[in-house]
Design an enzyme around this catalytic site. Structure first.
Site, mmCIF file in Angstrom:
data_model
loop_
_atom_site.group_PDB
_atom_site.id
_atom_site.type_symbol
_atom_site.label_atom_id
_atom_site.label_comp_id
_atom_site.label_asym_id
_atom_site.label_seq_id
_atom_site.Cartn_x
_atom_site.Cartn_y
_atom_site.Cartn_z
ATOM 1 N N HIS A 80 36.373 90.806 104.922
ATOM 2 C CA HIS A 80 35.968 89.795 103.533
ATOM 3 C C HIS A 80 35.541 90.853 102.748
ATOM 4 O O HIS A 80 35.213 91.582 102.196
ATOM 5 C CB HIS A 80 34.055 89.492 104.396
ATOM 6 C CG HIS A 80 33.017 90.295 104.696
ATOM 7 N ND1 HIS A 80 32.286 91.480 103.947
ATOM 8 C CD2 HIS A 80 33.549 91.379 105.697
ATOM 9 C CE1 HIS A 80 31.892 91.871 104.414
ATOM 10 N NE2 HIS A 80 31.773 92.575 105.898
ATOM 11 N N ASP A 82 33.818 90.242 100.207
ATOM 12 C CA ASP A 82 32.064 90.575 99.359
ATOM 13 C C ASP A 82 31.193 92.014 100.084
ATOM 14 O O ASP A 82 31.485 92.309 101.121
ATOM 15 C CB ASP A 82 30.929 89.135 99.564
ATOM 16 C CG ASP A 82 30.364 89.097 101.091
ATOM 17 O OD1 ASP A 82 31.484 89.469 101.849
ATOM 18 O OD2 ASP A 82 29.263 88.578 101.218
ATOM 19 N N ASP A 142 32.146 98.502 103.753
ATOM 20 C CA ASP A 142 31.924 97.444 104.741
ATOM 21 C C ASP A 142 32.417 96.336 103.225
ATOM 22 O O ASP A 142 31.078 96.082 102.988
ATOM 23 C CB ASP A 142 30.823 96.889 105.524
ATOM 24 C CG ASP A 142 29.893 95.585 105.975
ATOM 25 O OD1 ASP A 142 30.611 94.650 106.461
ATOM 26 O OD2 ASP A 142 28.876 95.767 106.083
ATOM 27 N N GLU A 176 30.498 86.205 104.190
ATOM 28 C CA GLU A 176 29.997 87.165 105.183
ATOM 29 C C GLU A 176 29.159 88.061 105.505
ATOM 30 O O GLU A 176 27.957 87.697 106.449
ATOM 31 C CB GLU A 176 31.880 88.478 105.614
ATOM 32 C CG GLU A 176 31.636 88.756 107.021
ATOM 33 C CD GLU A 176 30.639 89.635 107.832
ATOM 34 O OE1 GLU A 176 29.914 89.948 108.736
ATOM 35 O OE2 GLU A 176 29.844 90.420 106.477
ATOM 36 N N GLU A 177 28.505 88.493 104.378
ATOM 37 C CA GLU A 177 27.156 89.440 104.544
ATOM 38 C C GLU A 177 26.048 87.994 104.283
ATOM 39 O O GLU A 177 24.956 88.935 104.776
ATOM 40 C CB GLU A 177 26.927 90.756 102.972
ATOM 41 C CG GLU A 177 27.659 91.438 103.040
ATOM 42 C CD GLU A 177 27.947 92.269 104.833
ATOM 43 O OE1 GLU A 177 27.063 92.059 105.236
ATOM 44 O OE2 GLU A 177 28.589 93.677 104.778
ATOM 45 N N ASP A 199 36.137 94.800 110.542
ATOM 46 C CA ASP A 199 34.814 95.247 110.443
ATOM 47 C C ASP A 199 34.117 95.779 111.240
ATOM 48 O O ASP A 199 32.237 96.101 110.994
ATOM 49 C CB ASP A 199 34.930 93.408 109.727
ATOM 50 C CG ASP A 199 33.767 93.667 109.282
ATOM 51 O OD1 ASP A 199 33.352 94.450 107.924
ATOM 52 O OD2 ASP A 199 32.705 92.302 108.844
ATOM 53 N N HIS A 381 25.390 99.439 104.243
ATOM 54 C CA HIS A 381 24.258 98.364 103.254
ATOM 55 C C HIS A 381 23.451 99.315 102.573
ATOM 56 O O HIS A 381 22.084 99.405 102.073
ATOM 57 C CB HIS A 381 23.697 97.432 104.332
ATOM 58 C CG HIS A 381 24.651 96.580 105.202
ATOM 59 N ND1 HIS A 381 24.119 95.032 105.782
ATOM 60 C CD2 HIS A 381 25.759 96.469 105.112
ATOM 61 C CE1 HIS A 381 25.066 94.101 105.944
ATOM 62 N NE2 HIS A 381 26.055 95.535 105.609
HETATM 63 ZN ZN LIG Z 1 31.429 93.803 107.444
#
Ligand SMILES: [Zn+2]
Length: 410
Positions: A80, A82, A142, A176-177, A199, A381
């Protein structure tokens, strides 16, 4: 695999802000995700991939055609583009630490220090090249590490036709997030027999089990009366809510569970005398236990309603996603081949259940069995996110090796 190429490609992706937006109903949820989506689309065309498409929701697909005579399964690799709305991904200014000495890494745009004292995973990367943030943003390894690895692997196979492989599909998704990466993924168009999301986190990770997940909103209805004259009349919905909380097992919560243990997680509460609300998430790898947890909550609501002899409580439970194990186990060879690829490359596979979900769990239920493979990053994150370049190189090699192994099996 060329190290410099991987570093440059990775940096060209992370310096484009692609934060997704949970408050938007559009796909992609934020307009800026198009900035990277269009770039990836063009790069796939430029490197010589076939059937390169981008749809109106920014889902990107491409094919690396088979270069063997015999029939092979078609496999896919997905990531992903995003980044999470939990922390800003605007103006990422990466620090590249060559030959990491095993000590503290100051994140120079801030007072933060990335220290192996606290993040002991760092120790295993002594001597490697580590990419960190400057402390003011996340890194977005990520999952731009995953995209870098897939891109580099495809380029490598295009440049080296002596590497034999079947048809390989590539899929890059938005959002995805915020849990929507798989929602508009056209599994039929993708046309793979199975796929892998790139991922995961640390080198060696290989995952095909995740939680079954549901969310519950429990609402409590009280009766408001002047407190001076309330005897025998007032019902304080907050006390009823408290009874509900106390009736669930106190140790079956995120802070008391690990590995295969499920939980109830109270993540939000608001209350007044007249009306209160509790928001829970329910998680369990085991489908039977998962169903039982939902029943426990429902029964508790029924009991309270009987006890108060009125509708004192209502509950709404919604399933969110399911354990992909159910869909992967019948085709276990797709995990075995990934495990074999890692062993062939001297990587120790770390197979463990995910205490969360992935796009792959949704895709598995949409007809595309989809385990998850490490992309190499850590501390997702937030500002402590980092990725060792050597792990990205290994992940790229894993993709190529899986492609080879699948083509060898007739
Ligand atoms: Zn991810």
């Amino acid at each position: 695999m060329k190290k410099q190429e991987i570093i440059e490609r990775f940096i060209s992706y992370i310096t484009i802000d692609t934060e997704s937006d949970p408050n938007s109903d559009t796909t992609p949820s934020s307009e800026k995700q198009w900035d990277l989506a269009r770039k990836l689309h063009q790069e796939l065309i430029d490197m010589g991939m076939s059937d390169v498409t981008i749809d109106e929701n920014a889902y990107i697909m491409a094919t690396l055609p088979s270069n063997v005579e015999h029939e092979t399964p078609t496999i896919g690799f997905i990531s992903h583009f995003d980044s999470t709305p939990d922390f800003t991904g605007k103006d990422v200014k990466p620090q590249i630490i060559e030959k990491y000495d095993g000590g503290d890494i100051p994140l120079k745009g801030s007072d933060l220090v990335l220290s192996p004292e606290y993040f002991d995973d760092l120790k295993q990367y002594k001597g490697q090249t580590i990419i960190t943030t400057d402390g003011t943003t996340l890194l977005a390894a990520d999952d731009k590490a995953g995209i870098t690895e897939i891109m580099t692997a495809m380029k490598h196979m295009l440049d080296n036709p002596e590497i034999k492989h079947g048809a390989i599909k590539v899929g890059f998704t938005p959002d995805e997030e915020i849990g929507r990466g798989a929602h508009k993924f056209d599994v039929e168009k993708f046309g793979a027999d199975w796929a892998y999301t790139m991922d995961g986190s640390q080198i060696g990770e290989l995952e095909y089990e995740n939680f079954n997940a549901a969310g519950a909103v429990v609402t409590f209805y009280g009766k408001i009366v002047h407190p001076g004259y309330a005897k025998g009349k007032m019902i304080n919905s907050m006390y009823v809510a408290q009874e509900f909380i106390d009736s669930l097992p106190r140790m079956e919560t995120p802070e008391h569970t690990e590995e295969y243990q499920g939980f109830f997680h109270l993540h939000n509460m608001k209350g007044a005398v007249e009306k209160s609300e509790l928001q829970y998430i329910i998680r369990d790898h085991n489908k039977k236990h998962f169903e039982a947890r939902k029943e426990v909550m429902q029964n508790l609501v029924n009991t309270l309603n009987e006890q108060y002899d009125r509708e004192a409580v209502s509950i709404e439970i919604k399933d969110q996603y399911f354990n992909m194990r159910e869909k992967v186990e019948p085709v276990m060879h797709i995990v075995d081949v990934a495990e074999q690829a890692m062993k062939d490359l001297g990587i120790t596979p770390l197979i463990k259940p995910i205490r969360g979900g992935t796009d792959g769990s949704q895709l598995s239920y949409m007809g595309l069995p989809c385990p998850n493979i490490f992309a190499g990053g850590h501390n997702f994150h937030g500002p402590y996110e980092y990725v060792p370049v050597e792990s990205m190189i290994k992940a790229t090699e894993v993709i190529v090796r899986i492609a080879e192994l699948v083509a060898e099996k007739k």
